[in-house]
Scaffold this motif. Sequence first.
Motif, PDB file in Angstrom:
ATOM      1  N   ASP A   1      57.651  31.092  25.269  1.00 36.48           N
ATOM      2  CA  ASP A   1      58.490  31.961  24.451  1.00 36.48           C
ATOM      3  C   ASP A   1      57.691  33.126  23.868  1.00 36.48           C
TER       4      ASP A   1
ATOM      5  N   SER B   1      55.987  22.250  13.792  1.00 33.42           N
ATOM      6  CA  SER B   1      56.172  21.133  14.726  1.00 33.42           C
ATOM      7  C   SER B   1      55.839  21.580  16.136  1.00 33.42           C
ATOM      8  N   PHE B   2      54.847  22.450  16.214  1.00 34.46           N
ATOM      9  CA  PHE B   2      54.514  23.052  17.520  1.00 34.46           C
ATOM     10  C   PHE B   2      54.045  21.974  18.509  1.00 34.46           C
ATOM     11  N   VAL B   3      54.701  21.941  19.648  1.00 35.25           N
ATOM     12  CA  VAL B   3      54.437  20.979  20.744  1.00 35.25           C
ATOM     13  C   VAL B   3      54.226  19.538  20.262  1.00 35.25           C
TER      14      VAL B   3
ATOM     15  N   TYR C   1      58.806  27.543  15.458  1.00 37.19           N
ATOM     16  CA  TYR C   1      58.568  26.153  15.023  1.00 37.19           C
ATOM     17  C   TYR C   1      57.086  25.908  14.727  1.00 37.19           C
TER      18      TYR C   1
ATOM     19  N   TYR D   1      61.856  19.519  21.026  1.00 43.43           N
ATOM     20  CA  TYR D   1      63.174  19.983  20.557  1.00 43.43           C
ATOM     21  C   TYR D   1      63.438  19.473  19.144  1.00 43.43           C
TER      22      TYR D   1
ATOM     23  N   GLY E   1      60.591  16.345  31.686  1.00 47.36           N
ATOM     24  CA  GLY E   1      61.958  16.521  31.202  1.00 47.36           C
ATOM     25  C   GLY E   1      62.107  17.987  30.837  1.00 47.36           C
TER      26      GLY E   1
ATOM     27  N   LYS F   1      60.435  22.354  33.666  1.00 48.02           N
ATOM     28  CA  LYS F   1      60.702  21.961  35.050  1.00 48.02           C
ATOM     29  C   LYS F   1      60.001  22.909  36.024  1.00 48.02           C
TER      30      LYS F   1
ATOM     31  N   ASP G   1      57.341  26.480  20.979  1.00 46.49           N
ATOM     32  CA  ASP G   1      57.482  27.830  20.431  1.00 46.49           C
ATOM     33  C   ASP G   1      56.787  27.863  19.071  1.00 46.49           C
TER      34      ASP G   1
ATOM     35  N   GLY H   1      64.849  24.566  31.617  1.00 43.24           N
ATOM     36  CA  GLY H   1      64.217  24.859  32.895  1.00 43.24           C
ATOM     37  C   GLY H   1      62.765  25.287  32.873  1.00 43.24           C
TER      38      GLY H   1
ATOM     39  N   ASP I   1      63.394  19.159  15.470  1.00 43.53           N
ATOM     40  CA  ASP I   1      62.300  19.589  14.609  1.00 43.53           C
ATOM     41  C   ASP I   1      61.123  18.676  14.898  1.00 43.53           C
TER      42      ASP I   1
ATOM     43  N   PRO J   1      58.972  19.299  26.720  1.00 44.35           N
ATOM     44  CA  PRO J   1      59.136  20.292  25.657  1.00 44.35           C
ATOM     45  C   PRO J   1      59.475  19.597  24.339  1.00 44.35           C
TER      46      PRO J   1
HETATM   47  C1  LIG Z   1      67.007  23.851  19.302  1.00 44.79           C
HETATM   48  C2  LIG Z   1      65.553  24.036  19.668  1.00 44.79           C
HETATM   49  C3  LIG Z   1      64.591  23.345  18.956  1.00 44.79           C
HETATM   50  C4  LIG Z   1      63.232  23.505  19.265  1.00 44.79           C
HETATM   51  N1  LIG Z   1      62.277  22.858  18.513  1.00 44.79           N
HETATM   52  C5  LIG Z   1      60.963  23.059  18.781  1.00 44.79           C
HETATM   53  C6  LIG Z   1      59.957  22.422  17.999  1.00 44.79           C
HETATM   54  O1  LIG Z   1      60.216  21.666  17.047  1.00 44.79           O
HETATM   55  N2  LIG Z   1      58.648  22.671  18.313  1.00 44.79           N
HETATM   56  C7  LIG Z   1      58.281  23.495  19.347  1.00 44.79           C
HETATM   57  O2  LIG Z   1      57.081  23.686  19.581  1.00 44.79           O
HETATM   58  N3  LIG Z   1      59.232  24.118  20.101  1.00 44.79           N
HETATM   59  C8  LIG Z   1      60.535  23.920  19.865  1.00 44.79           C
HETATM   60  N4  LIG Z   1      61.502  24.531  20.635  1.00 44.79           N
HETATM   61  C9  LIG Z   1      61.077  25.434  21.739  1.00 44.79           C
HETATM   62  C10 LIG Z   1      61.131  24.761  23.123  1.00 44.79           C
HETATM   63  O3  LIG Z   1      60.327  23.608  23.170  1.00 44.79           O
HETATM   64  C11 LIG Z   1      60.634  25.752  24.184  1.00 44.79           C
HETATM   65  O4  LIG Z   1      61.521  26.834  24.256  1.00 44.79           O
HETATM   66  C12 LIG Z   1      60.454  25.128  25.563  1.00 44.79           C
HETATM   67  O5  LIG Z   1      59.798  26.043  26.408  1.00 44.79           O
HETATM   68  C13 LIG Z   1      61.770  24.696  26.206  1.00 44.79           C
HETATM   69  O6  LIG Z   1      61.475  24.005  27.403  1.00 44.79           O
HETATM   70  P1  LIG Z   1      62.573  23.695  28.537  1.00 44.79           P
HETATM   71  O7  LIG Z   1      63.083  25.051  29.039  1.00 44.79           O
HETATM   72  O8  LIG Z   1      61.831  22.985  29.602  1.00 44.79           O
HETATM   73  O9  LIG Z   1      63.667  22.897  27.955  1.00 44.79           O
HETATM   74  C14 LIG Z   1      62.850  24.377  20.330  1.00 44.79           C
HETATM   75  C15 LIG Z   1      63.849  25.052  21.051  1.00 44.79           C
HETATM   76  C16 LIG Z   1      65.186  24.892  20.725  1.00 44.79           C
HETATM   77  C17 LIG Z   1      66.221  25.666  21.516  1.00 44.79           C
END
Ligand SMILES: Cc1cc2nc3c(=O)[nH]c(=O)nc-3n(C[C@H](O)[C@H](O)[C@H](O)COP(=O)(O)O)c2cc1C
Length: 160
Positions: free
Chosen positions: A142, A93-95, A90, A53, A8, A15, A86, A12, A55, A51
């Motif tokens: 990131d 709550s990393f990964v 974060y 998202y 998911g 993906k 990231d 991007g 928290d 990924p």
């Molecule tokens: C609103 C928001 C909340 C996020 N929360 C977390 C988090 O709780 N823990 C974490 O490790 N990364 C978090 N991230 C970072 C994303 O997981 C990371 O940028 C990831 O590479 C996005 O993957 P995608 O481009 O496939 O959607 C967050 C990013 C956003 C924009």
Amino acid sequence: MSINIIFGSDSGCTKKIALDMAKRIDGRAVNILKAEPSDFTDCSLLILACPTYGDGELQIDWEDNLALLQEANLDNKTVAIFGTGDQDIYPDSFVDAIGILYDIVIERGAKVIGFTDTAGYQFTRSLAVRDDHFVGLALDEDNQPFETDDRIASWLKQIL
Ligand SMILES: Cc1cc2nc3c(=O)[nH]c(=O)nc-3n(C[C@H](O)[C@H](O)[C@H](O)COP(=O)(O)O)c2cc1C
């Protein structure tokens, strides 16, 4: 060996990694939005990619389609998990998504492979860490994009 990578992704990153990985290992990358129940079971290695998202939550398409995984018969299935996150913004709550998916597949009877070292990352808390190891591959595009290739290469070597 048949490999399905179910991913998911909002923006991007996951993906792109899933598609690249599929090419490298001759696997099939399937967006969770389009996944069928058989995509979880009809393969010899199942790779899940999500990924984190909110928290410490699953990406929204995983969240919305989680029943597919929760209802899959994963008895003795070999599963590996990777997640993007990231650690700077974060760190608490990393990964986490890796850990959330891990708990579900373990409950469904899967055998999870591909645990990795937490050295080289800086965070304070993660649901993905059990007994001092990530229960999958943690990628941080990131903050550590230059680590990604090597991390993927050694993980693929480990799980294949
Ligand atoms: C609103 C928001 C909340 C996020 N929360 C977390 C988090 O709780 N823990 C974490 O490790 N990364 C978090 N991230 C970072 C994303 O997981 C990371 O940028 C990831 O590479 C996005 O993957 P995608 O481009 O496939 O959607 C967050 C990013 C956003 C924009």
